[in-house]
Design a protein around this motif. Sequence first.
Motif, short mmCIF file in Angstrom:
data_model
loop_
_atom_site.label_atom_id
_atom_site.label_comp_id
_atom_site.label_asym_id
_atom_site.label_seq_id
_atom_site.Cartn_x
_atom_site.Cartn_y
_atom_site.Cartn_z
N TRP A 41 65.02 11.56 9.13
CA TRP A 41 64.81 10.33 10.09
C TRP A 41 64.73 10.79 11.80
CZ3 TRP A 41 62.43 6.22 9.19
CH2 TRP A 41 62.57 5.46 8.05
N LEU A 73 61.86 10.44 14.16
CA LEU A 73 62.03 9.85 15.51
C LEU A 73 61.64 10.71 16.67
CD1 LEU A 73 65.66 8.28 14.82
CD2 LEU A 73 63.36 7.02 15.05
N PHE A 128 61.04 9.91 20.51
CA PHE A 128 62.30 9.85 21.01
C PHE A 128 62.49 11.39 21.52
CE2 PHE A 128 62.91 6.08 18.77
CZ PHE A 128 64.00 5.56 19.10
N VAL A 156 70.53 6.72 16.05
CA VAL A 156 69.59 5.67 15.26
C VAL A 156 69.68 6.42 13.79
CG1 VAL A 156 67.43 4.66 15.00
CG2 VAL A 156 68.11 5.07 17.41
N SER A 189 68.40 -0.87 17.29
CA SER A 189 67.82 -0.23 18.21
C SER A 189 66.75 -0.91 18.80
CB SER A 189 67.66 1.21 17.75
OG SER A 189 66.92 1.83 18.71
N LEU A 226 64.22 1.60 19.18
CA LEU A 226 63.28 2.10 17.99
C LEU A 226 62.19 1.15 17.65
CD1 LEU A 226 62.96 3.46 15.26
CD2 LEU A 226 64.71 2.12 14.38
#
Lengths: 232, 232
Positions: free
Chosen positions: A83, A87, A93, A101, B110, B113
């Motif tokens: 993950w 992200l 990110f 997260v 989030s 996100l």
Amino acid sequence: MLLSYTEENYLKALLKITFNSGINEVGTNKLAASLVVKPATANDMLKKLKEKELVKYEKYGKIKLSKSGQKIALDIIRKHRLWETFLYQKLEFSWDEVHEVAEQLEHIKSEKLIDKLDKYLNFPEFDPHGDPIPNRNGELKVHYKKTLSDIAVGSSCKMVAVKDNSSSFLQYIIKVGLGINNQIKVISKQEYDSITIIEVNDILSSVSLKFAENIYVLCGDCIEGKKCFECQ
Amino acid sequence: MLLSYTEENYLKALLKITFNSGINEVGTNKLAASLVVKPATANDMLKKLKEKELVKYEKYGKIKLSKSGQKIALDIIRKHRLWETFLYQKLEFSWDEVHEVAEQLEHIKSEKLIDKLDKYLNFPEFDPHGDPIPNRNGELKVHYKKTLSDIAVGSSCKMVAVKDNSSSFLQYIIKVGLGINNQIKVISKQEYDSITIIEVNDILSSVSLKFAENIYVLCGDCIEGKKCFECQ
DNA sequence: TAATAAAGTTAGACTAATCTAACAAATAAA
DNA sequence: TTTATTTGTTAGATTAGTCTAACTTTATTA
Ligand SMILES: [Mn+2]
Ligand SMILES: [Mn+2]
Ligand SMILES: [Mn+2]
Ligand SMILES: [Mn+2]
């Protein structure tokens, strides 16, 4: 066996403590501290995990993950790191934002999801912090051992991972102009306090011993493709 | 205000009941049934949600979402449908598999996100089942109203969404060779039981009234770009 | 309108995860 | 080898979410 969010976190914490400290002598207090709960709470949970045969543990003894407990913990870590990679690579990110997260996403229960995600990311072997991603059988690349503080003055090395994953450190690394896969040359080192001058992309920076100890690197020999048993 | 997984599901359930039934007269029993809990359980939660001013509710009275409760519910639905779209478009899940996983993913907390996911998917307006995705302000396209059962023999229409989202129905639709955006021509309809012969991609199929009532369509006029107030 | 049925509420109990406070065992120090 | 310190355990309480069983209110129907 379907585990709760909380049970999963206890197993993950146990694996991480042994990963990080090298020791596999974990006690109730240390486990509790790492989960930010009281020892009494951890003690209760330990009884439950023992009942489910996920940990080996006797009253007043040390705690160890069982084979099945370890497999589950590795699976959580696999999900966490996949993950984080998603992200970072797909949603852009920054590397100091992904962990928080991923702490939530790692508990999503769907084998299909994680296998498809793995494929979508093209089966990455390392996460954005350079930590190895276990494959679906729980196997993972050996982690790096040598840090920037081990590199001799005059030598070069390559940054491959970060030891301290705190977002403040991660942000600081960026500020210094450093990142995974960067070449680092050690220009000089102060004898008194080990303050080190490094060169990255032709820019000089001065970093503390604490900083240098938290940057994993491959040594010059390894960069040139020669095997070095000290590095990994 | 940070809500639990469970609280979020109660708010979502309330919104979905009013969406689907048109009615906004929801009672304890109906709410409980939709969440597969006992009325006593729902009653307890209702008191808590009222305390937090997320629902309007008096003892023995009907339940309504407050403004803030509705916003949160829409936000959960937004997340659910964006995740479904991600699973379908990027990870190649089939449209009958996405819902179950999205039920978990919708609770990840989030904002960043979900906004980044939205952008990554290029701000989709509809999910894989044709349901509208609320934007970050909770605004959403009006949902379709006309179903295949409303289309006259000899007329054509376009499938735009599915009313019944059960995976068995979704799988059945695929088996019939149907999908979102397909043109459907209504060839004939049995007067006695409304069994309907439809033509999709030059293939004839026979579908029941129940089937036809669960396929949302745009009528011929709408397909040609003319506005039709009956359809949406 | 009075009886019956349906819908909704309350009381009391249970489980998971947590806490505090008191206690016990093991380890380290004197 | 005592004593002190650290480490670990137990007992009892709390909160969220759930249940069953009994009860009350509202709605329906005869
Ligand atoms: Mn992480
Ligand atoms: Mn990581
Ligand atoms: Mn869905
Ligand atoms: Mn959907």
